[in-house]
Design a protein around this motif. Structure first.
Motif, PDB file in Angstrom:
ATOM      1  N   GLY A   1       1.217  -1.280   0.298  1.00 27.48           N
ATOM      2  CA  GLY A   1       0.093   0.114   0.101  1.00 27.48           C
ATOM      3  C   GLY A   1       1.009   0.862  -0.004  1.00 27.48           C
ATOM      4  O   GLY A   1       0.519   2.052   0.044  1.00 27.48           O
ATOM      5  N   ILE A   2       1.745   1.243  -0.427  1.00 25.91           N
ATOM      6  CA  ILE A   2       3.169   2.336  -0.358  1.00 25.91           C
ATOM      7  C   ILE A   2       3.300   2.484  -1.899  1.00 25.91           C
ATOM      8  O   ILE A   2       4.042   1.407  -2.214  1.00 25.91           O
ATOM      9  CB  ILE A   2       4.257   1.885   0.040  1.00 25.91           C
ATOM     10  CG1 ILE A   2       3.741   1.946   2.136  1.00 25.91           C
ATOM     11  CG2 ILE A   2       5.309   3.010   1.081  1.00 25.91           C
ATOM     12  CD1 ILE A   2       2.535   2.887   2.575  1.00 25.91           C
ATOM     13  N   GLU A   3       4.147   3.617  -2.272  1.00 24.86           N
ATOM     14  CA  GLU A   3       3.383   4.297  -3.037  1.00 24.86           C
ATOM     15  C   GLU A   3       5.117   3.476  -3.695  1.00 24.86           C
ATOM     16  O   GLU A   3       6.728   3.181  -3.482  1.00 24.86           O
ATOM     17  CB  GLU A   3       3.518   5.410  -4.111  1.00 24.86           C
ATOM     18  CG  GLU A   3       3.709   5.969  -5.601  1.00 24.86           C
ATOM     19  CD  GLU A   3       4.276   7.591  -5.368  1.00 24.86           C
ATOM     20  OE1 GLU A   3       3.627   7.940  -6.955  1.00 24.86           O
ATOM     21  OE2 GLU A   3       5.087   8.487  -4.605  1.00 24.86           O
ATOM     22  N   LYS A   4       5.204   3.024  -4.830  1.00 28.43           N
ATOM     23  CA  LYS A   4       6.529   2.525  -5.691  1.00 28.43           C
ATOM     24  C   LYS A   4       7.438   1.732  -4.622  1.00 28.43           C
ATOM     25  O   LYS A   4       8.641   1.804  -4.507  1.00 28.43           O
ATOM     26  CB  LYS A   4       7.519   3.511  -6.392  1.00 28.43           C
ATOM     27  CG  LYS A   4       6.331   3.777  -7.407  1.00 28.43           C
ATOM     28  CD  LYS A   4       6.692   3.194  -8.904  1.00 28.43           C
ATOM     29  CE  LYS A   4       5.958   3.695  -9.592  1.00 28.43           C
ATOM     30  NZ  LYS A   4       4.859   3.224 -10.570  1.00 28.43           N
ATOM     31  N   ALA A   5       6.622   0.782  -3.679  1.00 28.63           N
ATOM     32  CA  ALA A   5       7.172  -0.121  -2.559  1.00 28.63           C
ATOM     33  C   ALA A   5       7.726  -0.795  -2.949  1.00 28.63           C
ATOM     34  O   ALA A   5       7.066  -1.380  -3.636  1.00 28.63           O
ATOM     35  CB  ALA A   5       6.789   0.256  -1.179  1.00 28.63           C
ATOM     36  N   ILE A   6       8.691  -2.045  -2.349  1.00 29.96           N
ATOM     37  CA  ILE A   6       8.734  -3.075  -2.901  1.00 29.96           C
ATOM     38  C   ILE A   6       9.405  -4.303  -1.164  1.00 29.96           C
ATOM     39  O   ILE A   6      10.038  -2.937  -0.889  1.00 29.96           O
ATOM     40  CB  ILE A   6      10.167  -3.472  -4.063  1.00 29.96           C
ATOM     41  CG1 ILE A   6       9.704  -4.646  -4.195  1.00 29.96           C
ATOM     42  CG2 ILE A   6      11.280  -2.872  -3.739  1.00 29.96           C
ATOM     43  CD1 ILE A   6      10.778  -5.599  -5.904  1.00 29.96           C
ATOM     44  N   LEU A   7       9.072  -5.107  -1.582  1.00 28.67           N
ATOM     45  CA  LEU A   7       9.218  -6.133  -0.236  1.00 28.67           C
ATOM     46  C   LEU A   7      10.604  -6.635  -0.426  1.00 28.67           C
ATOM     47  O   LEU A   7      11.200  -7.390  -1.319  1.00 28.67           O
ATOM     48  CB  LEU A   7       8.188  -6.683   0.270  1.00 28.67           C
ATOM     49  CG  LEU A   7       8.852  -7.189   1.935  1.00 28.67           C
ATOM     50  CD1 LEU A   7       7.942  -5.744   2.857  1.00 28.67           C
ATOM     51  CD2 LEU A   7       7.305  -8.305   2.207  1.00 28.67           C
ATOM     52  N   MET A   8      11.663  -6.756   0.415  1.00 30.25           N
ATOM     53  CA  MET A   8      12.555  -8.042   0.575  1.00 30.25           C
ATOM     54  C   MET A   8      12.254  -8.853   1.840  1.00 30.25           C
ATOM     55  O   MET A   8      12.467  -7.896   3.039  1.00 30.25           O
ATOM     56  CB  MET A   8      14.307  -6.736   0.190  1.00 30.25           C
ATOM     57  CG  MET A   8      15.395  -8.037   0.870  1.00 30.25           C
ATOM     58  SD  MET A   8      16.145  -8.675   0.165  1.00 30.25           S
ATOM     59  CE  MET A   8      16.505  -8.573  -1.790  1.00 30.25           C
ATOM     60  N   MET A   9      12.594  -9.670   1.694  1.00 28.92           N
ATOM     61  CA  MET A   9      12.461 -10.687   2.608  1.00 28.92           C
ATOM     62  C   MET A   9      13.728 -11.417   2.598  1.00 28.92           C
ATOM     63  O   MET A   9      14.271 -11.850   1.798  1.00 28.92           O
ATOM     64  CB  MET A   9      11.282 -11.810   2.251  1.00 28.92           C
ATOM     65  CG  MET A   9      10.306 -11.531   2.887  1.00 28.92           C
ATOM     66  SD  MET A   9       9.289 -13.139   2.161  1.00 28.92           S
ATOM     67  CE  MET A   9       7.279 -11.592   2.532  1.00 28.92           C
ATOM     68  N   HIS A  10      14.171 -11.007   3.995  1.00 32.97           N
ATOM     69  CA  HIS A  10      15.695 -11.711   4.521  1.00 32.97           C
ATOM     70  C   HIS A  10      15.658 -13.167   4.465  1.00 32.97           C
ATOM     71  O   HIS A  10      14.623 -13.482   6.234  1.00 32.97           O
ATOM     72  CB  HIS A  10      16.124 -10.979   5.552  1.00 32.97           C
ATOM     73  CG  HIS A  10      17.934 -11.005   5.260  1.00 32.97           C
ATOM     74  ND1 HIS A  10      18.692 -11.696   4.612  1.00 32.97           N
ATOM     75  CD2 HIS A  10      18.753 -11.487   6.961  1.00 32.97           C
ATOM     76  CE1 HIS A  10      19.954 -12.130   4.802  1.00 32.97           C
ATOM     77  NE2 HIS A  10      19.975 -12.051   6.410  1.00 32.97           N
ATOM     78  N   GLY A  11      16.210 -14.333   3.888  1.00 39.15           N
ATOM     79  CA  GLY A  11      15.713 -15.403   4.490  1.00 39.15           C
ATOM     80  C   GLY A  11      15.399 -16.814   3.556  1.00 39.15           C
ATOM     81  O   GLY A  11      16.360 -16.268   3.006  1.00 39.15           O
ATOM     82  N   SER A  12      14.741 -17.327   3.761  1.00 40.32           N
ATOM     83  CA  SER A  12      14.465 -18.766   2.452  1.00 40.32           C
ATOM     84  C   SER A  12      13.612 -18.317   1.504  1.00 40.32           C
ATOM     85  O   SER A  12      12.545 -16.867   1.652  1.00 40.32           O
ATOM     86  CB  SER A  12      14.769 -19.944   3.137  1.00 40.32           C
ATOM     87  OG  SER A  12      13.504 -19.759   3.205  1.00 40.32           O
ATOM     88  N   GLN A  13      14.599 -18.734  -0.063  1.00 44.91           N
ATOM     89  CA  GLN A  13      13.242 -18.456  -1.104  1.00 44.91           C
ATOM     90  C   GLN A  13      11.979 -18.875  -0.797  1.00 44.91           C
ATOM     91  O   GLN A  13      10.806 -17.904  -1.173  1.00 44.91           O
ATOM     92  CB  GLN A  13      13.695 -19.191  -2.045  1.00 44.91           C
ATOM     93  CG  GLN A  13      13.278 -18.206  -3.002  1.00 44.91           C
ATOM     94  CD  GLN A  13      14.549 -18.155  -4.700  1.00 44.91           C
ATOM     95  OE1 GLN A  13      14.850 -19.665  -4.344  1.00 44.91           O
ATOM     96  NE2 GLN A  13      13.953 -17.999  -5.559  1.00 44.91           N
ATOM     97  N   GLY A  14      11.388 -19.844  -0.426  1.00 44.56           N
ATOM     98  CA  GLY A  14      10.064 -20.282   0.170  1.00 44.56           C
ATOM     99  C   GLY A  14       9.630 -19.521  -0.025  1.00 44.56           C
ATOM    100  O   GLY A  14       8.144 -20.045  -0.050  1.00 44.56           O
ATOM    101  N   CYS A  15       9.785 -18.410   1.700  1.00 44.38           N
ATOM    102  CA  CYS A  15       8.883 -17.672   1.938  1.00 44.38           C
ATOM    103  C   CYS A  15       8.454 -16.912   1.112  1.00 44.38           C
ATOM    104  O   CYS A  15       7.141 -16.062   1.219  1.00 44.38           O
ATOM    105  CB  CYS A  15       9.447 -17.126   3.191  1.00 44.38           C
ATOM    106  SG  CYS A  15      10.393 -18.083   4.476  1.00 44.38           S
ATOM    107  N   SER A  16       8.571 -16.545   0.435  1.00 48.58           N
ATOM    108  CA  SER A  16       8.758 -15.212  -0.642  1.00 48.58           C
ATOM    109  C   SER A  16       7.540 -16.104  -1.300  1.00 48.58           C
ATOM    110  O   SER A  16       6.582 -15.172  -1.658  1.00 48.58           O
ATOM    111  CB  SER A  16       9.450 -14.317  -1.451  1.00 48.58           C
ATOM    112  OG  SER A  16      10.545 -14.924  -2.377  1.00 48.58           O
TER     113      SER A  16
END
Ligand code: SF4
Length: 451
Positions: A27-42
């Protein structure tokens, strides 16, 4: 009334903390999430969001391998952040942790600060949030992420705007709330705004990061607003963005339930009248009248309803109040979140005796199913994960909440405001009617001839 079950959860009635963070950052303009951890989570988060919202959902991952897990995931995270910047050119990167990163003790704030010092990041803003999957549910992850955003961006000042902290609702709900705010001609900051980012229209141009969302400037100005209305009453004050704005900048916060059900919509509208000093408008008055009319029309059918309501607690609470207002008995309320406030609020609102409704928190679908059968429940209200109870026991499910994987239109559904509440009520009543008419001849035969 409230029961705690300390046991093994089988098919838990919740999702993990980073899931809530993923929705909040969308819900934030031009935001992306980086998940630090194993690939399966994302992958798990993207899969849930893509099928619920029917939109492409990109979430970056630091993809920790065995090496990173043993020696620390710093290199993976920094490399991942560089790639994300190159590929997406975002304005904001939310950096959240997962079970694995937290278990090996990654200090996400330190890692992000180091990255900002070492690299050319230009105007990009970073919001680190520690969200171990086992540290809470998507409910806490959602509010904590919003809180971290206001902690990071909000600044002191003075303006005439009204802050609205949106609960975890549908894009359709958020559009409806914006309509109401606009009908009061009030200038507002809405956090987060998923109305376009998770339910955009078709266009020939593909944007890797969709248009829309709350801007950083809007979050900045939240520190100087005249008031905050936070939609949601069950999150702890330590993760409430509105409480932070009040403590830090003196912006008064009013926490109200999600505007679902007559009393809860009234609370929201009355608050808008009080804060803006403007009168409610003719459309809302008519919608309210129609809702009252609909309640009168359907109460005779609703009295047969014994509901089990499950999912995230704010939704469970407000749907329970909608049911109680309309003669449907909420025999069982279930949530995967640990909360005692739910029973306190319902007791206060409806003067219920302690034994009236069974409320189970931190629970799973195996327990829910057992109680559904013991308590003679004849309608389920909650997200798609409850469908296996329908498959096994034949009790119909009204799908509401997140995630909904097996029906179309979850992103467009409007459950808030007077008209949205009526639409949800109609769905519940019609489901009861469908059950009744699919078996009433057999039931009558059994009653009169077999005894
Ligand atoms: S519970 Fe933990 S391991 Fe599972 S998806 Fe969530 S963060 Fe990843």
């Amino acid at each position: 009334m409230a029961r705690n079950f300390v046991n093994l959860n089988v098919n838990p009635c919740k999702m993990c903390m980073p899931m809530g963070a993923a929705i909040a950052f969308k819900g934030i303009e031009k935001a992306i999430l980086m998940m630090h951890g194993s690939q399966g989570c994302s992958t798990y988060m993207r899969r849930h969001m893509a099928t619920h919202y029917n939109e492409p959902v990109d979430i970056a991952s630091s993809s920790l391998t065995e090496r990173g897990t043993v020696y620390g995931g710093e290199d993976n995270l920094k490399k991942g952040l560089k790639n994300t910047i190159e590929l997406y050119n975002p304005k904001v990167i939310g950096v959240v942790t997962t079970c694995l990163a937290e278990t090996i003790g990654e200090d996400i704030e330190r890692l992000v600060n180091e990255f900002v010092e070492q690299e050319e990041v230009g105007e990009i803003s970073f919001v680190p949030v520690a969200t171990p999957g086992y540290g809470g549910t998507e409910f806490e992850g959602y509010y904590l992420s919003l809180r971290k955003m206001v902690e990071r961006f909000a600044t002191e000042g003075s303006n005439d705007k009204l802050n609205i902290i949106a609960g975890n609702l549908t894009p359709g709900d958020i559009r409806r709330i914006k309509d109401i705010l606009e009908s009061f001609s009030v200038d507002y900051n809405l956090l987060p705004d998923i109305s376009e980012t998770l339910d955009g229209g078709y266009s020939d141009d593909y944007h890797k990061l969709p248009e829309g969302g709350t801007t950083i400037e809007e979050i900045r100005s939240m520190g100087g607003a005249k008031a905050t209305i936070e939609l949601g009453v069950l999150a702890g004050e330590n993760i409430s963005p509105g409480k932070f704005l009040e403590d830090q900048f003196g912006v008064p916060v009013y926490r109200v339930p999600l505007p679902i059900g007559l009393a809860n919509v009234d609370k929201f509208i009355n608050l808008l009248v009080e804060i803006t000093g403007r009168k409610t408008n003719a459309k809302l008055t008519k919608d309210r009248g129609r809702m009252l009319d609909a309640m009168v029309d359907s109460h005779k059918y609703n009295a047969q309803g014994r509901a089990a309501i499950f999912g995230q607690p704010e939704l469970v609470y407000t749907i329970a109040t909608l049911c109680l207002e309309n003669g449907i008995f909420p025999a069982l309320l279930a949530t995967g979140v640990e909360t005692s406030r739910l029973s306190e609020l319902l007791k206060k609102d409806f003067e219920l005796a302690a034994e009236d409704i069974l409320i189970i928190d931190d629970t799973d679908f195996q327990t829910i199913r057992d109680y559904v059968n013991k308590l003679g429940v004849n309608i389920l209200i909650g997200h798609s994960d409850g469908k296996f109870i329908t498959e096994k026991d034949g009790i119909p499910l009204v799908r509401v909440g997140f995630p909904i994987h097996d029906r179309m239109g979850a992103q467009r559904k409007v459950n808030v405001a007077y008209d949205g509440s009526v639409s949800l009520l109609d769905q519940i009543t019609n489901t009861l009617l469908e059950s009744k008419y699919s078996s009433y001849r057999e039931d009558m035969y059994d009653e009169y001839f077999t005894g």
